[in-house]
Design a protein around this motif. Structure first.
Motif, PDB file in Angstrom:
ATOM      1  N   UNK A  75       0.832  -1.208   0.000  1.00 23.28           N
ATOM      2  CA  UNK A  75       0.000   0.000   0.000  1.00 23.28           C
ATOM      3  C   UNK A  75       0.864   1.254   0.000  1.00 23.28           C
ATOM      4  N   UNK A  76       1.926   1.251   0.794  1.00 20.39           N
ATOM      5  CA  UNK A  76       2.831   2.402   0.797  1.00 20.39           C
ATOM      6  C   UNK A  76       3.407   2.644  -0.595  1.00 20.39           C
ATOM      7  N   UNK A  77       3.727   1.564  -1.298  1.00 21.85           N
ATOM      8  CA  UNK A  77       4.257   1.682  -2.654  1.00 21.85           C
ATOM      9  C   UNK A  77       3.217   2.227  -3.634  1.00 21.85           C
ATOM     10  N   UNK A  78       1.957   1.866  -3.425  1.00 20.44           N
ATOM     11  CA  UNK A  78       0.915   2.128  -4.423  1.00 20.44           C
ATOM     12  C   UNK A  78      -0.042   3.258  -4.046  1.00 20.44           C
ATOM     13  N   UNK A  79       0.086   3.833  -2.853  1.00 21.35           N
ATOM     14  CA  UNK A  79      -0.981   4.708  -2.365  1.00 21.35           C
ATOM     15  C   UNK A  79      -1.211   5.948  -3.212  1.00 21.35           C
ATOM     16  N   UNK A  80      -0.198   6.422  -3.922  1.00 23.98           N
ATOM     17  CA  UNK A  80      -0.359   7.650  -4.711  1.00 23.98           C
ATOM     18  C   UNK A  80      -0.227   7.420  -6.215  1.00 23.98           C
ATOM     19  N   UNK A  81      -0.396   6.189  -6.690  1.00 20.34           N
ATOM     20  CA  UNK A  81      -0.241   5.936  -8.129  1.00 20.34           C
ATOM     21  C   UNK A  81      -1.371   6.577  -8.947  1.00 20.34           C
ATOM     22  N   UNK A  82      -2.421   7.043  -8.289  1.00 19.34           N
ATOM     23  CA  UNK A  82      -3.489   7.738  -9.003  1.00 19.34           C
ATOM     24  C   UNK A  82      -3.203   9.202  -9.260  1.00 19.34           C
ATOM     25  N   UNK A  83      -2.124   9.734  -8.704  1.00 22.38           N
ATOM     26  CA  UNK A  83      -1.858  11.174  -8.856  1.00 22.38           C
ATOM     27  C   UNK A  83      -1.500  11.595 -10.287  1.00 22.38           C
ATOM     28  N   UNK A  84      -0.698  10.846 -11.027  1.00 19.21           N
ATOM     29  CA  UNK A  84      -0.396  11.306 -12.392  1.00 19.21           C
ATOM     30  C   UNK A  84      -1.648  11.526 -13.243  1.00 19.21           C
ATOM     31  N   UNK A  85      -2.682  10.737 -13.040  1.00 14.71           N
ATOM     32  CA  UNK A  85      -3.896  10.864 -13.848  1.00 14.71           C
ATOM     33  C   UNK A  85      -4.839  11.941 -13.340  1.00 14.71           C
ATOM     34  N   UNK A  86      -4.632  12.435 -12.121  1.00 14.28           N
ATOM     35  CA  UNK A  86      -5.587  13.378 -11.519  1.00 14.28           C
ATOM     36  C   UNK A  86      -4.985  14.737 -11.182  1.00 14.28           C
ATOM     37  N   UNK A  87      -3.676  14.874 -11.298  1.00 16.27           N
ATOM     38  CA  UNK A  87      -3.023  16.122 -10.893  1.00 16.27           C
ATOM     39  C   UNK A  87      -3.257  17.224 -11.918  1.00 16.27           C
ATOM     40  N   UNK A  88      -3.621  18.398 -11.413  1.00 11.50           N
ATOM     41  CA  UNK A  88      -3.797  19.562 -12.290  1.00 11.50           C
ATOM     42  C   UNK A  88      -3.509  20.834 -11.510  1.00 11.50           C
TER      43      UNK A  88
END
Length: 372
Positions: A75-88
């Motif tokens: 989870x620590x490794x994966x917790x922010x993998x959604x940021x590239x698709x949602x960052x603006x």
């Protein structure tokens, strides 16, 4: 890449960075900006590295059994993998990543499914990713203990508290100490409510569902309800075997089938499904008015779509049982190819992009049929 193989082991607790850093989900973190007010350490790549290092240094994490350490490490490794698709960048110049927990959960679920990660372990990871920000906002809730109780239905709260501490320590921010204090208060609430490592125990299913829906409900009230219809809401990918399960388990039960409605109107799975869903809901209302038991047979892979249907059923005082079916990816592809009405790959990919596994907070009963 197997996330668990990179998990550090005693006595040296060394992190195997190489396999982590070459994974596409991690590669996407490079150069993804963050709001410097909350993340002066730099981009998401830097932050996730720091969170993983902070986690591995925590005695609370090291004291967990190995299988649990591996889950929280993943989870620590994966917790922010959604940021590239949602960052603006917002109009005021601030950087935001709203919705990154949900998007990251879906990305992680797909990645782990492709790796044949066991269902229970995969969903433990995904539910922690989905909720990883919530301890930081615990004190802002109208009833913080209610937030703890609801979280306990979804995750192991001890794991969530450990993860949140690592997430706070893995950043450079003026609010870091405040976040750590909030996480500590959240952790204290777990013992008070007896849900550190287990879900809070509601009196019955109706009480749990009512508590999730009503911000002012008491967790202690034993609720009773006289139900009208008993409804099975099926959930799963096309080709997973929903029709077969219904035929075998409930051969005489009336069915509202969106596939059959789609076929009767000549609507392709690739077309807009609004008319199909509306027709299905009208058929459901006819059964509900009569108090007739029935099944709602559709993919129901989106929490939003499931929620809309469940609210309709509850409006008629139905007892709702969600039945979720899942098979491995390779088997699903084979079963879809053998269907009379094969679902196009483009539709399957679109469904994977919105895939949210049902939880016990969505219905009176939740039944899982997982073939691994």
């Amino acid at each position: 890449m197997n996330w668990f193989e990179a998990c550090p082991q005693p006595p040296h607790w060394q992190i195997a960075w190489a396999p982590l850093e070459t994974h596409p989900l991690w590669q996407a973190l490079r150069g993804c900006p963050q709001d410097p007010n909350h993340h002066a350490e730099g981009d998401v790549w830097n932050h996730v590295h720091a969170v993983v290092e902070a986690l591995v240094s925590l005695q609370s994490w090291r004291d967990l059994p190995q299988d649990e350490r591996e889950i929280v490490f993943a989870v620590a490794c994966l917790h922010d993998v959604g940021k590239p698709a949602t960052t603006k960048t917002e109009p005021d110049g601030r950087i935001s990543s709203r919705g990154h927990s949900r998007v990251g959960t879906i990305l992680a679920r797909n990645d782990l499914w492709e790796q044949r990660c066991p269902f229970a372990r995969r969903e433990a990871i995904c539910n922690l990713i989905q909720t990883h920000m919530r301890p930081f906002y615990w004190l802002e809730q109208h009833r913080p203990n209610r937030e703890t109780i609801l979280l306990s239905q979804l995750v192991c709260c001890e794991h969530l508290a450990i993860l949140a501490e690592a997430d706070a320590r893995g950043r450079i921010s003026e609010s870091k100490n405040q976040l750590l204090e909030i996480v500590a208060l959240f952790a204290e609430s777990l013992s008070d409510l007896d849900c550190r490592r287990k879900p809070f125990a509601f009196p019955n299913d109706t009480s749990r569902l009512a508590y999730a829906a009503d911000p002012n409900a008491s967790e202690l009230i034993h609720r009773f309800e006289s139900f009208g219809s008993q409804v099975i809401l099926l959930s799963g990918f096309p080709g997973v075997g929903k029709d077969t399960w219904l035929r075998q388990q409930h051969p005489n039960l009336p069915v509202v089938s969106l596939d059959e409605i789609r076929a009767s109107f000549g609507i392709s799975p690739e077309d807009d499904q609004g008319a199909v869903i509306q027709q299905g809901r009208e058929a459901a209302r006819a059964y509900l008015r009569q108090g007739q038991d029935f099944a709602w047979n559709a993919t129901n892979l989106s929490a939003r779509i499931r929620g809309e249907t469940v609210r309709l059923l509850l409006d008629y005082h139905a007892q709702v049982r969600i039945v979720y079916l899942e098979v491995p990816l390779t088997r699903l592809a084979e079963q879809n190819r053998s269907r009379k009405a094969r679902v196009p790959d483009s539709v399957m990919l679109r469904l994977r992009d919105r895939w949210e596994v049902p939880t016990c907070l969505e219905a009176h009963q939740l039944e899982m049929h997982i073939h691994e």
